[in-house]
Design a protein around this motif. Structure first.
Motif, PDB file in Angstrom:
ATOM      1  N   VAL A   4      23.690 -10.650  -9.683  1.00 60.20           N
ATOM      2  CA  VAL A   4      22.678  -9.598  -9.766  1.00 60.20           C
ATOM      3  C   VAL A   4      22.358  -9.288 -11.221  1.00 60.20           C
ATOM      4  O   VAL A   4      21.191  -9.160 -11.617  1.00 60.20           O
ATOM      5  CB  VAL A   4      23.155  -8.330  -9.026  1.00 60.20           C
ATOM      6  CG1 VAL A   4      22.234  -7.145  -9.336  1.00 60.20           C
ATOM      7  CG2 VAL A   4      23.192  -8.563  -7.529  1.00 60.20           C
ATOM      8  N   VAL A   5      23.406  -9.163 -12.045  1.00 58.53           N
ATOM      9  CA  VAL A   5      23.190  -8.871 -13.469  1.00 58.53           C
ATOM     10  C   VAL A   5      22.387  -9.992 -14.132  1.00 58.53           C
ATOM     11  O   VAL A   5      21.461  -9.744 -14.916  1.00 58.53           O
ATOM     12  CB  VAL A   5      24.541  -8.668 -14.179  1.00 58.53           C
ATOM     13  CG1 VAL A   5      24.353  -8.624 -15.697  1.00 58.53           C
ATOM     14  CG2 VAL A   5      25.198  -7.387 -13.697  1.00 58.53           C
ATOM     15  N   ASP A   6      22.734 -11.234 -13.823  1.00 60.10           N
ATOM     16  CA  ASP A   6      22.009 -12.363 -14.410  1.00 60.10           C
ATOM     17  C   ASP A   6      20.535 -12.340 -13.999  1.00 60.10           C
ATOM     18  O   ASP A   6      19.641 -12.581 -14.828  1.00 60.10           O
ATOM     19  CB  ASP A   6      22.648 -13.682 -13.976  1.00 60.10           C
ATOM     20  CG  ASP A   6      24.020 -13.898 -14.613  1.00 60.10           C
ATOM     21  OD1 ASP A   6      24.321 -13.208 -15.606  1.00 60.10           O
ATOM     22  OD2 ASP A   6      24.783 -14.746 -14.090  1.00 60.10           O
ATOM     23  N   ALA A   7      20.294 -12.060 -12.719  1.00 61.46           N
ATOM     24  CA  ALA A   7      18.915 -12.028 -12.228  1.00 61.46           C
ATOM     25  C   ALA A   7      18.127 -10.896 -12.885  1.00 61.46           C
ATOM     26  O   ALA A   7      16.972 -11.071 -13.293  1.00 61.46           O
ATOM     27  CB  ALA A   7      18.895 -11.878 -10.701  1.00 61.46           C
ATOM     28  N   ALA A  55      13.338  -6.049  -6.861  1.00 58.02           N
ATOM     29  CA  ALA A  55      13.216  -6.260  -8.307  1.00 58.02           C
ATOM     30  C   ALA A  55      11.889  -6.922  -8.680  1.00 58.02           C
ATOM     31  O   ALA A  55      11.283  -6.587  -9.700  1.00 58.02           O
ATOM     32  CB  ALA A  55      14.388  -7.095  -8.811  1.00 58.02           C
ATOM     33  N   ASP A  56      11.438  -7.838  -7.845  1.00 60.24           N
ATOM     34  CA  ASP A  56      10.177  -8.529  -8.157  1.00 60.24           C
ATOM     35  C   ASP A  56       8.980  -7.597  -8.072  1.00 60.24           C
ATOM     36  O   ASP A  56       7.920  -7.886  -8.632  1.00 60.24           O
ATOM     37  CB  ASP A  56       9.993  -9.712  -7.195  1.00 60.24           C
ATOM     38  CG  ASP A  56       8.849 -10.612  -7.616  1.00 60.24           C
ATOM     39  OD1 ASP A  56       8.765 -10.925  -8.829  1.00 60.24           O
ATOM     40  OD2 ASP A  56       8.035 -10.989  -6.767  1.00 60.24           O
ATOM     41  N   ASN A  57       9.147  -6.477  -7.382  1.00 59.10           N
ATOM     42  CA  ASN A  57       8.032  -5.539  -7.201  1.00 59.10           C
ATOM     43  C   ASN A  57       8.319  -4.174  -7.825  1.00 59.10           C
ATOM     44  O   ASN A  57       7.730  -3.170  -7.446  1.00 59.10           O
ATOM     45  CB  ASN A  57       7.750  -5.365  -5.712  1.00 59.10           C
ATOM     46  CG  ASN A  57       7.332  -6.668  -5.059  1.00 59.10           C
ATOM     47  OD1 ASN A  57       6.375  -7.302  -5.484  1.00 59.10           O
ATOM     48  ND2 ASN A  57       8.072  -7.098  -4.050  1.00 59.10           N
ATOM     49  N   ALA A  58       9.227  -4.123  -8.787  1.00 59.32           N
ATOM     50  CA  ALA A  58       9.624  -2.859  -9.402  1.00 59.32           C
ATOM     51  C   ALA A  58       8.591  -2.391 -10.424  1.00 59.32           C
ATOM     52  O   ALA A  58       7.758  -3.166 -10.911  1.00 59.32           O
ATOM     53  CB  ALA A  58      10.988  -3.011 -10.081  1.00 59.32           C
ATOM     54  N   VAL A  59       8.663  -1.103 -10.732  1.00 59.56           N
ATOM     55  CA  VAL A  59       7.943  -0.539 -11.874  1.00 59.56           C
ATOM     56  C   VAL A  59       8.915  -0.569 -13.046  1.00 59.56           C
ATOM     57  O   VAL A  59      10.027  -0.025 -12.962  1.00 59.56           O
ATOM     58  CB  VAL A  59       7.482   0.908 -11.590  1.00 59.56           C
ATOM     59  CG1 VAL A  59       6.794   1.490 -12.818  1.00 59.56           C
ATOM     60  CG2 VAL A  59       6.542   0.930 -10.390  1.00 59.56           C
ATOM     61  N   TRP A  60       8.509  -1.195 -14.144  1.00 61.59           N
ATOM     62  CA  TRP A  60       9.415  -1.437 -15.267  1.00 61.59           C
ATOM     63  C   TRP A  60       9.172  -0.416 -16.378  1.00 61.59           C
ATOM     64  O   TRP A  60       8.216  -0.493 -17.127  1.00 61.59           O
ATOM     65  CB  TRP A  60       9.226  -2.858 -15.799  1.00 61.59           C
ATOM     66  CG  TRP A  60       9.576  -3.908 -14.797  1.00 61.59           C
ATOM     67  CD1 TRP A  60       8.716  -4.677 -14.082  1.00 61.59           C
ATOM     68  CD2 TRP A  60      10.899  -4.295 -14.387  1.00 61.59           C
ATOM     69  NE1 TRP A  60       9.402  -5.525 -13.250  1.00 61.59           N
ATOM     70  CE2 TRP A  60      10.747  -5.317 -13.419  1.00 61.59           C
ATOM     71  CE3 TRP A  60      12.179  -3.885 -14.737  1.00 61.59           C
ATOM     72  CZ2 TRP A  60      11.839  -5.930 -12.808  1.00 61.59           C
ATOM     73  CZ3 TRP A  60      13.270  -4.489 -14.133  1.00 61.59           C
ATOM     74  CH2 TRP A  60      13.093  -5.501 -13.191  1.00 61.59           C
TER      75      TRP A  60
END
Length: 504
Positions: A4-7, A55-60
């Motif tokens: 998870v951390v790597d991703a 994660a692919d659809n998160a607000v960063w």
């Protein structure tokens, strides 16, 4: 955990947009497509799936084109501490569930009280500013009502008290107002720039619809201390009771700080509870260039600070601090299976923090702040806050120098209110552009900007909380605003031309 951390590390390195730019209906379909009743797919597949979905659809918030709300990029040591506290699963409601965690949280509360100037103060970590404000006003309500009851008892006995409340009690027990009667008389004083949680708290606390009295502001949006005094006198004249004054150290829209020193003087003269909502601006206590803006905060009765705003902590990390520890008394409720009253009276009683919290089970969120302070130091955090405030000053100057933008006011913190106002558009059209520009940019994923309304006029809002964001980064966002605004206007012109041609 490692996968998870790597991703996530890869996503942080390669994120090109503030948000996914995917249509809501498509996101809803992707969520609905997951069968939550099927047999488990295993750890690796489940984590890969949530990486794709979440994660692919998160607000960063770390992306330089995210300049919308009071969401900060987070300190990496706090993220590591979050993993530790989640894995251990400590609950800091009672000492026998937490041990050293309770002691560490108590140390952080004492540390914060020390910087506030609350000698003999106390506090509790909460889920956020809304909960902190609610509990502060709950404590104000209960302590005010207790004071009225004590005064009534003294009147019944014919005793006098030089420190009596601002309003006298009845002459006989049979004439006493009920609790409901007293609640209907309570008033909270705040400006129209106070956080909405103040009005919500009044509702949740059973106060009347007119309980929140709006105190006028000066031209900059700060509470007018003379108007506050006049409001208190008016409340007194109408036989109502001032329960609390709420001053704001960092308003959500304008980012300004009420004159705390002067307000504190008014409240002390009137013997009124002063709560300072410093959810946004509390971090200035540690900011070398701006700590003076909070002068007077140590004279408050209670203070809200959100570490998950200006201390760069993951949510949730907020605290309510009280100048006098005894004022927490209304929160205490004893239960034999949790915090027995008999044990609480022992000389070496365990420090059960449920005595001071509205929550029972409560995460050890203080660990994140503790770790960040040890890794980075409070001074560095304060300097980072000064950096984002300096950025807001520079961006405001940049906007003031451009003819097609209009800027509103000046912030004490890191917000900038502005509008796209090209010479070709009238004010009504510029008003209409504000929500359209925000929506187009957000849906495209190119930038996330907030919007608000001040005195009936809509404004775009930048909230700058990333110390790594530069003026050039914000300039790129402003260029997107300008291009989007011109694109919307051009589309309207084209639509109008087509309509006229069709009619002809």
């Amino acid at each position: 955990m490692h996968s998870v951390v790597d991703a996530l590390g890869q996503r942080f390195r390669t994120a090109e947009r503030a948000s996914s730019a995917k249509d809501r209906s498509g996101l809803q379909a992707a969520v609905d497509a997951v069968d939550l009743d099927t047999a488990g797919v295993g750890n690796a597949e489940a984590l890969r799936e949530v990486d794709d979905l979440c994660a692919d659809n998160a607000v960063w918030f770390h992306h330089p084109s995210y300049v919308a709300h009071l969401n900060c990029p987070v300190a990496v040591p706090a993220v590591a501490a979050e993993a530790m506290l989640a894995a251990i699963n400590t609950s800091v409601d009672t000492y026998d569930q937490s041990e050293v965690a309770t002691l560490m949280e108590r140390r952080l509360v004492d540390w914060t009280c020390g910087h506030l100037g609350f000698a003999g103060g106390d506090g509790i970590f909460t889920s956020g500013g809304t909960q902190s404000n609610l509990q502060a006003l709950f404590l104000a309500r209960e302590n005010v009502l207790a004071g009225l009851a004590d005064h009534a008892d003294e009147s019944d006995r014919g005793e006098s008290d030089d420190a009596e409340p601002r309003r006298g009690g009845p002459s006989a027990p049979s004439d006493r107002p009920t609790r409901r009667d007293q609640l209907s008389r309570l008033r909270i004083l705040a400006t129209d720039q106070a956080h909405f949680s103040v009005s919500r708290a009044a509702f949740l606390l059973g106060l009347d619809a007119e309980a929140v009295v709006t105190v006028p502001t000066d031209a900059s949006g700060r509470m007018d201390a003379e108007a506050l005094n006049a409001s208190l006198l008016s409340i007194d004249a109408h036989d109502a009771i001032p329960m609390a004054v709420v001053a704001t150290a960092g308003t959500t829209d304008l980012g300004v700080i009420d004159p705390l020193e002067t307000i504190a003087g008014v409240c002390e003269a009137a013997n009124v509870w002063l709560h300072v909502d410093a959810a946004y601006g509390g971090g200035l206590l540690w900011a070398p260039a701006r700590a003076h803006l909070l002068d007077g905060i140590g004279r408050a009765t209670s203070v809200t600070i959100d570490f998950h705003k200006t201390f760069f902590q993951p949510v949730s990390s907020s605290a309510l601090l009280i100048r006098d520890a005894n004022l927490f008394a209304p929160t205490i409720h004893h239960h034999d299976y949790l915090n027995p009253e008999a044990e609480a009276l022992e000389a070496d009683a365990e420090p059960n923090q449920v005595d001071k919290s509205l929550q029972t089970t409560r995460r050890f969120d203080a660990l994140k702040l503790w770790t960040t302070l040890r890794a980075r130091g409070a001074g560095e955090i304060g300097t980072m806050l000064d950096t984002v405030c300096d950025l807001a000053t520079d961006v405001r100057a940049l906007l003031e120098g451009q003819a097609d933008f209009e800027v509103l006011g000046a912030s004490d913190l890191s917000t900038v209110l502005f509008r796209f106002t090209p010479a070709t558009a009238d004010r009504a059209t510029c008003d209409e552009l504000v929500p359209l520009i925000r929506r187009v940019l957000f849906r495209s994923g190119r930038a996330a900007i907030a919007r608000t309304v001040i005195d009936g006029r809509p404004w775009l809002k930048l909230t700058l909380l990333n110390p790594d964001t530069s003026v050039d980064d914000v300039t790129a966002v402003l260029d997107l605003v300008r291009a989007t605004g011109h694109g919307i206007l051009a589309g309207r012109d084209l639509e109008g031309a087509v309509t006229e041609g069709g009619a002809a």
